[in-house]
Write a protein that holds these residues in place. Structure first.
Motif: not given
Length: 784
Positions: A143-172
Motif C-alpha cells: 500500500d501507499a504507506e509501505s511505499i512511502n516508508e521506502n521512498s529512497e528506493d526505486n521500484l525493484a528495491g521496494i518490491l524486494d521484501g516480498i517472498a519470491g521477489v528479488d532484484q537484478i542490479k547494476t550497481g546500487n
C-alpha cells in the motif's frame, strides 16, 4: 480638518431601526450557534478490508473538534458530545494505511470503516484471488504507506521484501524486479494499466517509474495473467495510482527523507482536491544523492539525480460514465561506477581481483561524470468506463509514451559528453475491454489491445548503435471466464498476440552494411486456476499455464558495448521463441489470526530459454576493455518454493519468518542457469504500541536476512567465482503524531546495521566492487 456630522445618521429613524435589527439578528445567531446542542453520538466498527475481522486499538480522530476514540476488541468505537458540522475524520492503526474521510454530521451517526490491514503488515502473505481482480492468481500488494516508508528506493528495491521477489542490479542505483528467477523481457510491468515501454532492453535499464506516485503496487506471481498484453512468463507487476478522495477541500501530503550513505535527500508532495466538475491530484518527487560507500571505500561516480511529476484528473458523467486522464514524467541522471570501465585487457583482469576498484577517490562527491545515463520517460493516458450495471461494463484506454535514453562513456578526444548511445522510443497503445455476467456467479471478461513502438537511434553518437532502429506492431485479444462463490473460484483464460517487427541494423561481420529484417511472431497464452477455501482457516489454489515469448530486439541484434553493465553484448538473429509451461500450488493456513503460514511451490519448463551467457573472453575496443556476454538458448527447468509464517507472540509483538528457495537447470548441459537469485531466509521481530505519551501507532522492527551462496553455478560458467554467503541486520522505528489538523509520521531505518562487507551475485558490478555498507534513513510525512 474634516468635520464628521454624526447627527446625520441618527436623524433617520429608518436607518437606526435597520442597524438595530441587524445587530440583534447577529447576536441572536451567534448565541444560537454557541448554544447548539452538542450531544451527537458517532459510533461504528472498524474491520479488516480483506478478512472482515474486527481491528482492535484503531484510532478515530475528528480534526475540527480534536475528539478521538480507540476501538475495542470487537472493533467498536464511540464518540460522544459531537456538535453537528463538517469533519475530517482520521482512522489509523498500526500496520494500516491511514484513512482520512470527510463527513457531514447532522445527527447520531453509525459508520463502519475498513482498513487495509493485510497489505502493510502482511504483504508477505498472498491476498487470495477471490478478494482481488486477479482471479485465482497469487498476488501480493504493497500500500501507499509501505511505499512511502521506502521512498529512497526505486521500484525493484521496494518490491524486494516480498517472498519470491528479488532484484537484478547494476550497481546500487539501477535495478529491475525479478519474480521466481525471471525478469526483464519475461516480467510485465504495467504503469496505470499501460505496458511500460523502454524498460526491457537490458539489466541496466530499470523501469522508468516513480513508485511514489502509486497508491498500491501488486505483484502477481502465478501463471501469466492473460488479460495483459506482452510477455509475462515471470508474472506481472501492477503500479496503480489511488482514486481521488471525495473531499471538497484542498489537501496535501508532504514527505522528506535523508539517507546517510550517499548523503541523499528526497522530497515528495501529493496535492489533491475533489470537485464534481473536475477532480485533480498532482504528485512531484525530487531526489539527489552522491557517491555511495562500502564499509571500506567510496564508490566513485555513483550519484543519482531524479525529478518526477504526475497529474491525475477525474470526472464522472452521471452514475454510468467515469473518465480520467493520467500524465507522468520521469527524469533521472545516474552515475556508473568509474572503476567498471577499464582501458586495457591487463587492467581488466586486475580490476576483477582488486580489493578496491580503479579510480576510487578518497572523498565524497555529488559529481556525476561519464560513464553515466540520462533517462526521460513520459506517459499520457485517457481512460473511459461505461457501467451498465454492477457486473457489466465497457472500458477504453488510450495512451502514448516516449522514452529517451542517453548513455555516456569515457571517450577520447574530449568526446565523453557526447552520448555513445542515444535512443528515442515512441509508442501508442489502444485497449478496449468488456465484462458481463453470463450466468449466476459466472463472469466473462474479454478485450483487445494494440501497441505500436518506433525506436530510433540518434545519428550524432559516432558509434555503431547497440540497439537497431525498428518499428513494431503488436495486436492481441483475450478472454477470461471466472466462476466465484464465497469459498470457491475457478478461472480459465486465453489470449493471442501477433507481432510484426521491421528492423534495420548493421551487420556484425565486415564489411559493415545495413541489414533489414522483417519478423512476425504468433504467441499463444493459456491459463487456468482454481482456489478453494476448505474452511475459515485453510485455503489452497492451483494454477497452470502455457505461454510463448518471442525474442526481443536486444536479444537478436545487440552488438556492442552495453556500458551500464560494463560488458560487450552480442545477440543472435537466429534465436527462436520461448515456450513455457508453469504450474503453481499455494496453501494458506490461518489459525485464529495468531499463526498464519503460507507455502507457494512452482515448477516451470521453458523450451529455447534465452539467457545472457558470460563468455570466456574479453574484447578490447577504442572505448576500453570489457568482458563479452552472448545471448544463447537452451531448454531450462526452474523450480522452487516460497514459505512465509507470521506468529503473534502477544498483543504487542509479532514474529515473521520467510524462506525463498529456487533452482534453475540448463537441461541440455546439465548445469545451473546463470543469473538466478540465491536462496535466502529472513526473520523479523516486530513490537507494536498503540499509544505512548501522545504518539500513536508505534512500531519497531529488527530483522536478519541470510543469503546463501549460489551453489548451482560451476566456476567455468562465469568470469569470477560466485560470491560468498552473507548476513544483513536491519532495524526500523515508525511512529505517528496528530497535531490539530496535521498528522505527522516519522520513521528511522538502518540497513546493514553491522556494516557487513559482501557482494551480491545478481549485481552485475560485483566483478569490480563490494556492496554498500551501513545506511541510516530518516524520514517524515505530514498530511495537511
Amino acid at each position: 480638518m474634516q468635520v464628521v456630522k454624526r447627527t446625520s445618521r441618527s436623524s433617520s429613524p429608518l436607518r437606526w431601526n435597520k442597524s438595530l435589527l441587524g445587530s440583534l439578528f447577529f447576536l441572536v445567531s451567534a448565541f444560537a450557534a454557541n448554544a447548539q446542542t452538542c450531544d451527537v453520538i458517532v459510533k461504528g466498527i472498524i474491520n479488516d478490508e480483506h478478512s472482515e475481522d474486527p481491528i482492535q486499538f484503531a484510532n478515530v480522530y475528528l480534526e475540527e473538534s480534536r475528539q478521538g476514540a480507540v476501538s475495542d476488541e470487537n472493533g467498536s468505537f464511540e464518540l460522544e458530545g459531537i456538535c453537528p458540522g463538517q469533519y475530517h475524520t482520521v482512522v489509523s492503526h498500526i500496520g494500516c494505511e491511514t484513512k482520512r474521510i470527510f463527513l457531514n454530521i447532522t445527527s447520531d451517526t453509525t459508520i463502519n470503516f475498513e482498513l487495509d490491514h493485510g497489505s502493510h503488515l502482511l504483504h508477505e502473505i498472498a491476498i487470495r484471488g477471490h478478494h482481488s481482480e486477479e482471479g485465482s492468481q497469487e498476488s501480493h500488494t504493497l500500500d501507499a504507506e509501505s511505499i512511502n516508508e521506502n521512498s529512497e528506493d526505486n521500484l525493484a528495491g521496494i518490491l524486494d521484501g516480498i517472498a519470491g521477489v528479488d532484484q537484478i542490479k547494476t550497481g546500487n542505483t539501477i535495478s529491475k524486479p525479478v519474480v521466481h528467477g525471471l525478469s526483464g523481457n519475461r516480467l510485465l510491468v504495467l504503469n496505470n494499466g499501460v505496458s511500460q515501454s523502454g524498460q526491457q532492453w537490458g539489466a541496466d535499464h530499470a523501469p522508468a517509474i516513480d513508485p511514489l506516485q502509486a497508491g498500491r503496487i501488486t505483484v502477481v506471481k502465478g501463471v501469466s495473467a492473460v488479460e495483459y498484453q506482452g510477455a509475462s512468463l515471470g508474472g506481472v507487476v501492477l503500479v496503480q495510482p489511488s482514486a481521488i478522495d471525495r473531499d471538497p477541500h484542498l489537501h496535501s501530503d508532504l514527505s522528506y527523507f535523508y539517507q546517510t550513505n550517499g548523503r541523499g535527500h528526497g522530497f515528495h508532495t501529493s496535492t489533491s482536491r475533489y470537485n464534481k466538475i473536475l477532480s485533480w491530484k498532482l504528485n512531484t518527487t525530487i531526489k539527489k544523492s552522491g557517491d555511495l560507500k562500502t564499509p571500506n571505500y567510496f564508490l566513485t561516480n555513483t550519484g543519482k539525480e531524479e525529478a518526477n511529476a504526475s497529474l491525475q484528473l477525474e470526472r464522472n458523467f452521471g452514475e454510468r460514465v467515469k473518465a480520467d486522464v493520467f500524465m507522468s514524467s520521469f527524469n533521472t541522471r545516474l552515475g556508473i561506477l568509474r572503476g567498471s570501465h577499464i582501458g586495457n585487457l591487463n587492467d581488466l583482469q586486475e580490476a576483477m581481483i582488486r580489493e578496491e576498484p580503479f579510480y576510487t577517490n578518497d572523498s565524497f562527491s555529488y559529481l556525476i561524470q561519464p560513464p553515466s545515463q540520462e533517462v526521460n520517460h513520459h506517459l499520457g493516458k485517457v481512460h473511459v468506463k461505461y457501467i451498465l450495471n454492477d457486473s457489466t461494463w465497457f472500458d477504453v484506454n488510450a495512451a502514448v509514451q516516449q522514452n529517451l535514453r542517453k548513455e555516456f562513456d569515457v571517450r577520447r578526444s574530449g568526446r565523453s559528453y557526447t552520448p555513445a548511445l542515444s535512443l528515442d522510443m515512441r509508442s501508442a497503445f489502444l485497449e478496449g475491454k468488456f465484462q458481463t455476467q453470463i450466468r449466476q456467479k459466472w463472469l466473462l471478461k474479454s478485450g483487445a489491445q494494440y501497441m505500436r513502438k518506433d525506436n530510433v537511434n540518434a545519428a550524432n553518437t559516432g558509434i555503431l548503435p547497440l540497439i537497431p532502429d525498428y518499428i513494431s506492431d503488436l495486436v492481441g485479444a483475450f478472454t477470461v471466464a471466472t466462476y466465484k462463490t464465497d469459498s470457491f473460484a475457478f478461472e480459465l483464460g486465453a489470449r493471442y498476440d501477433l507481432e510484426d517487427r521491421r528492423v534495420v541494423t548493421i551487420s556484425q561481420d565486415l564489411p559493415r552494411r545495413p541489414v533489414r529484417f522483417n519478423d512476425s511472431y504468433h504467441n499463444l497464452n493459456i491459463g487456468a486456476g482454481i482456489h478453494i477455501d476448505l474452511n475459515n482457516s485453510i485455503g489452497w489454489s492451483y494454477n497452470l499455464g502455457f505461454a510463448n515469448r518471442n525474442p526481443e530486439v536486444n536479444e537478436l541484434y545487440s552488438n556492442g558495448l552495453h556500458q551500464g553493465v560494463s560488458g560487450y553484448e552480442i545477440g543472435d538473429p537466429n534465436l527462436e521463441s520461448e515456450r513455457s509451461f508453469k504450474q503453481t500450488f499455494n496453501v494458506l493456513v490461518n489459525l485464529n489470526d495468531r499463526l498464519i503460514v503460507e507455502g507457494l511451490g512452482y515448477l516451470q519448463f521453458i523450451n529455447d530459454y534465452i539467457y545472457l551467457n558470460p563468455e570466456n573472453a574479453s574484447i578490447l575496443t577504442i572505448r576500453g576493455a570489457f568482458p563479452v556476454f552472448r545471448y544463447r538458448q537452451t531448454d531450462a527447468r526452474i523450480y522452487g518454493f516460497d514459505l512465509v509464517a507470521t506468529h503473534d507472540l502477544n498483543r504487542y509483538s509479532r514474529l515473521l519468518l520467510k524462506y525463498a528457495h529456487i533452482k534453475g537447470t540448463d537441461l541440455e548441459r546439465n548445469v545451473g542457469l546463470v543469473n538466478l537469485p540465491s536462496n535466502k531466509i529472513t526473520g523479523r521481530l516486530s513490537f507494536h504500541i498503540p499509544t505512548f505519551f501522545g504518539l500513536e501507532n508505534i512500531e519497531f522492527h529488527i530483522s536478519d536476512k541470510f543469503v546463501f551462496q549460489q551453489s548451482n553455478i560451476q566456476p567455468w560458467q562465469d568470469f569470477l567465482a560466485v560470491p560468498d554467503a552473507y548476513n544483513l541486520i536491519n532495524a526500523e522505528l515508525v511512529m505517528e503524531k496528530q497535531w490539530k489538523k496535521r498528522r505527522v509520521k516519522f520513521w528511522v531505518r538502518s540497513n546493514n546495521l553491522a556494516n557487513t562487507r559482501y557482494r551480491e551475485y545478481l549485481n552485475r558490478l560485483r566483478y569490480f566492487a563490494d556492496e554498500t555498507g551501513i545506511d541510516v534513513v530518516i524520514g517524515a510525512k505530514m498530511s495537511l
